[in-house]
Scaffold this active site. Sequence first.
Site, short mmCIF file in Angstrom:
data_model
loop_
_atom_site.label_atom_id
_atom_site.label_comp_id
_atom_site.label_asym_id
_atom_site.label_seq_id
_atom_site.Cartn_x
_atom_site.Cartn_y
_atom_site.Cartn_z
CG LEU A 10 -1.94 -1.12 1.27
CD1 LEU A 10 -1.85 -1.87 2.59
CD2 LEU A 10 -3.34 -0.58 1.06
CG ASP A 11 1.25 5.61 -2.28
OD1 ASP A 11 2.45 5.81 -1.99
OD2 ASP A 11 0.47 6.50 -2.64
CG LEU A 12 1.90 7.30 3.96
CD1 LEU A 12 0.81 6.73 4.85
CD2 LEU A 12 3.21 7.44 4.74
CG ASP A 13 2.36 11.09 1.11
OD1 ASP A 13 2.00 10.96 2.30
OD2 ASP A 13 3.46 11.57 0.79
CG ASP A 172 -2.18 8.52 -4.92
OD1 ASP A 172 -1.16 7.92 -4.50
OD2 ASP A 172 -2.25 9.76 -4.97
#
Length: 228
Positions: A10-13, A172
């Site tokens: 999972l990406d964060l920002d 995203d």
Amino acid sequence: MTEPRTHVLLDLDGTLSDSEPGILRSLQWACEQEGFPIPTEEEVRSVIGPPFEIGLPAIGIPDDALVRVVNRYRERYKEIGAYENTLYDGILDMLDELARLGLSLSVATAKPEQTAHPILDYFEISDRFDVRAGASLTSDRRTKAQVIAHALRELEIQADPDLGDHVIMIGDRDHDVLGAMHHGIACIGVTWGYGSIEELIKAGAVALADSPADVADLVRQPYRLHQP
């Protein structure tokens, strides 16, 4: 998919958290302090995600000033901007559902680990992840592909011959999609972050999630990367 899914990166920002307010204010402050035009909200949004050395030249910061601007940005971001930040609605429920499915969850972010880890601690979600992989402050681990490679090594699955079946990325921006594809991993794009639908589709996202509630069902679907 011929083998069961086992791991989610999972990406964060822009995926787990809305970090735009702190990044916006810190970057605007840094540009002002260094004598550059203050970037607009739209300009800042366009550079959230990839390393700043990739994004800042596109909004007018010359190469010979990148280090100065980034260092100035970090002054404010480390102490203030990192915490001008909120989890998106539904993220905790999403993580709970993915864990309930028996999936190993890890963070793979291009944000430097020295700032990513305190943010995850601040949200009290660090213990939900088997690995928290981020960028380094040196050139050896800066791109998303390099961060993902580091996450796979930490998970000890980098040599898995069925990696593309077992692992999926959630992000995203196009660099999330392209970084995952570099390792033969599919990426589900999320539409609540900072990248556009067009950006994600063009990069090769295999599916789009319009809300965190959509993610668990999408993760369980079979995907095959498009072959050139």
